[in-house]
Design a protein around this motif. Sequence first.
Motif, short mmCIF file in Angstrom:
data_model
loop_
_atom_site.label_atom_id
_atom_site.label_comp_id
_atom_site.label_asym_id
_atom_site.label_seq_id
_atom_site.Cartn_x
_atom_site.Cartn_y
_atom_site.Cartn_z
N THR A 132 -10.17 3.28 -6.90
CA THR A 132 -11.39 3.15 -7.69
C THR A 132 -11.36 1.79 -8.40
O THR A 132 -10.31 1.14 -8.48
CB THR A 132 -11.48 4.26 -8.74
OG1 THR A 132 -10.40 4.09 -9.69
CG2 THR A 132 -11.38 5.64 -8.10
N VAL A 133 -12.49 1.38 -8.94
CA VAL A 133 -12.57 0.13 -9.69
C VAL A 133 -11.62 0.20 -10.89
O VAL A 133 -10.91 -0.77 -11.19
CB VAL A 133 -14.01 -0.15 -10.14
CG1 VAL A 133 -14.05 -1.35 -11.09
CG2 VAL A 133 -14.92 -0.38 -8.94
N GLN A 137 -8.45 -2.31 -11.78
CA GLN A 137 -8.35 -2.96 -13.10
C GLN A 137 -7.01 -2.65 -13.76
O GLN A 137 -6.42 -3.51 -14.42
CB GLN A 137 -9.50 -2.50 -13.99
CG GLN A 137 -10.86 -3.04 -13.56
CD GLN A 137 -12.00 -2.49 -14.40
OE1 GLN A 137 -11.85 -1.50 -15.12
NE2 GLN A 137 -13.17 -3.12 -14.31
N THR A 280 -9.98 -0.99 -0.02
CA THR A 280 -10.84 -0.97 -1.20
C THR A 280 -11.85 -2.11 -1.15
O THR A 280 -13.02 -1.93 -1.50
CB THR A 280 -9.97 -1.09 -2.48
OG1 THR A 280 -9.04 0.00 -2.51
CG2 THR A 280 -10.83 -1.06 -3.73
N GLU A 284 -15.87 -1.47 -1.21
CA GLU A 284 -16.69 -2.02 -2.29
C GLU A 284 -17.68 -3.05 -1.78
O GLU A 284 -18.81 -3.15 -2.28
CB GLU A 284 -15.79 -2.63 -3.37
CG GLU A 284 -14.97 -1.63 -4.17
CD GLU A 284 -15.85 -0.62 -4.91
OE1 GLU A 284 -16.92 -1.01 -5.41
OE2 GLU A 284 -15.46 0.56 -4.97
#
Length: 334
Positions: A132-133, A137, A280, A284
């Motif tokens: 996931t984002v 991060q 990913t 995205e």
Amino acid sequence: MSKNLVSRPELIESTGTLGIQADVYTNSLTKNTRRAYTTDVCEFFGVSDLNQVPLHQVQSVTVASAMEFRDRLLAEGKALSTINRKLTSLSAFYTFLSRHEVGIMEYNPFSAKEGLARMRQNKRYSNTRCLTVDEVQMLVRVTMEGDDLEALRNRIIVLLFATTGMRRAEIVHILLGQIRRSHGKDIIEIQGKGDKERIIVISPTIKVMIDNYIKMRGLTYENKDHYLLASHTSNARHFEEESQEPKPISTQTVYNVIKKVAERAGIHADDVSPHCLRHTWFTEALESGIPIQDVADMGGHSDLSTTRRYDHTKRVIKNNPADMLTNKFLGMAD
């Protein structure tokens, strides 16, 4: 023995091995291909060095023995993609040996034209974990915790994977001379899988990190033959002495970096890998609305169906009506 071999005895080493022809073959490959292809060929013949491959063993390989090798890999549980890669490596090797000027083989037993079928891969989805984002991060934040060489290098590694979609082998072989400006953007010209050239765009933020990193190593962009990523400890002043030949960081080191960063970020390390970050990026990029053909070109996919697997996976999961139907059939629907 091949009649071509008899007519060209100067190509045969007195030891009865490939000898100089092994060097000619490996030198015909690009640096990105050489290691994988020669490793596969050596594995097939049970040697550690291509120079050690016996000529009689090379010439004794038939389509039937090639099929036996393929079927053995399948029985061992090797991934279909891995089997196909090994068959491709051996096919390239025998194509070289079949060339007129080499004359060691009269045909290629690993060629599809001779009847050796590749393994069919019908998967319409990718089972690689997509982060996931928030998770990406978290990975980046971990690399921000230090300001030494190692921390900065690891930050660059994570961000290159997540923002460019490059493969691990592509990232480790970036030379400083491949980084330049074009059309107002910072780019890296790489030679990817299948020796296909493509352009990678990097953001100004990552370019500043790269600038700082090479400066800390006592290098400039004039050191064109030095690799971008270095193998060193956090207290190392420089990557190497001027007298030493530049060497790239190993792909295993990059793999270990991603695992360690994931562990420190509190993400299960088994779920995170360099390819996971590449996955990913694809997901995205497609989710942001970039046309699938452009994503395929930027990611180095020659077959659009490979890129569709990433899109297919997310759509099947995201648009699945399981929750809605469960509520409906249990009388919980609005």
